[in-house]
Write a protein that holds these residues in place. Structure first.
Motif, PDB file in Angstrom:
ATOM      1  N   ARG A   6      15.400   3.455 -11.241  1.00 55.92           N
ATOM      2  CA  ARG A   6      16.500   2.510 -11.087  1.00 55.92           C
ATOM      3  C   ARG A   6      15.942   1.194 -10.571  1.00 55.92           C
ATOM      4  O   ARG A   6      15.305   1.162  -9.526  1.00 55.92           O
ATOM      5  N   SER A  10      20.530   0.541  -5.147  1.00 59.86           N
ATOM      6  CA  SER A  10      21.282   1.766  -5.386  1.00 59.86           C
ATOM      7  C   SER A  10      21.598   2.356  -4.019  1.00 59.86           C
ATOM      8  O   SER A  10      21.399   1.693  -2.998  1.00 59.86           O
ATOM      9  N   ASP A  69      23.686   8.452  -8.333  1.00 64.39           N
ATOM     10  CA  ASP A  69      23.704   7.494  -9.428  1.00 64.39           C
ATOM     11  C   ASP A  69      23.313   8.217 -10.719  1.00 64.39           C
ATOM     12  O   ASP A  69      22.177   8.688 -10.849  1.00 64.39           O
ATOM     13  N   GLU A  70      24.243   8.336 -11.644  1.00 62.34           N
ATOM     14  CA  GLU A  70      24.021   9.095 -12.875  1.00 62.34           C
ATOM     15  C   GLU A  70      22.813   8.581 -13.664  1.00 62.34           C
ATOM     16  O   GLU A  70      22.027   9.354 -14.205  1.00 62.34           O
ATOM     17  N   TYR A  71      22.650   7.288 -13.709  1.00 62.64           N
ATOM     18  CA  TYR A  71      21.524   6.683 -14.426  1.00 62.64           C
ATOM     19  C   TYR A  71      20.197   7.151 -13.824  1.00 62.64           C
ATOM     20  O   TYR A  71      19.274   7.553 -14.537  1.00 62.64           O
ATOM     21  N   SER A  72      20.096   7.126 -12.492  1.00 66.54           N
ATOM     22  CA  SER A  72      18.873   7.567 -11.806  1.00 66.54           C
ATOM     23  C   SER A  72      18.623   9.056 -12.007  1.00 66.54           C
ATOM     24  O   SER A  72      17.482   9.477 -12.239  1.00 66.54           O
TER      25      SER A  72
END
Length: 123
Positions: A6, A10, A69-72
């Motif tokens: 990321r 965050s 954090d879904e992206y991470s």
């Protein structure tokens, strides 16, 4: 091999024995080093409350780091599945107030919208 999980700011949730804190972080990165996967980040409190909460990292025993954090989480999962990661052991290195703290990690069962990293202090 180094993979940015990321860019920018965050947050994580830090769980201790009797208290938990949300904490701002930056520079969330995973690196494969000699058969070990190292997840690293810098603690960056976003306000005076988080600056006070940061003290718990220096006085209490950290039990779990929760990524939310879904992206991470997706980037970490992809990294761990890659053949070049090849890590058997996972370590978290977090930098707080100019000091690096290191923890051995066991990935816990994912909950709804978070991934727990159960930690044990190394130093």
């Amino acid at each position: 091999m180094r993979h940015v999980l990321r860019k920018g700011h965050s947050s994580v949730y830090l769980q201790y024995d009797y208290i938990g804190d949300s904490m701002g972080i930056e520079n969330l990165v995973a690196t494969a080093r000699d058969g070990t996967v190292v997840i690293s980040f810098d603690v960056r409190p976003v306000d005076s409350n988080q600056r006070m909460d940061e003290e718990h990292l220096h006085t209490d025993e950290l039990r779990e780091i929760q990524l939310s954090d879904e992206y991470s989480i997706d980037n970490l999962a992809s990294f761990l599945e890659s053949p070049s990661a090849g890590g058997k052991e996972i370590i978290v290195e977090l930098t707080t107030r100019g000091r690096m703290l290191r923890y051995r990690v066991a990935i816990g069962p994912a909950g709804l919208a978070f991934l727990p990293l159960v930690v044990q202090r190394l130093d």
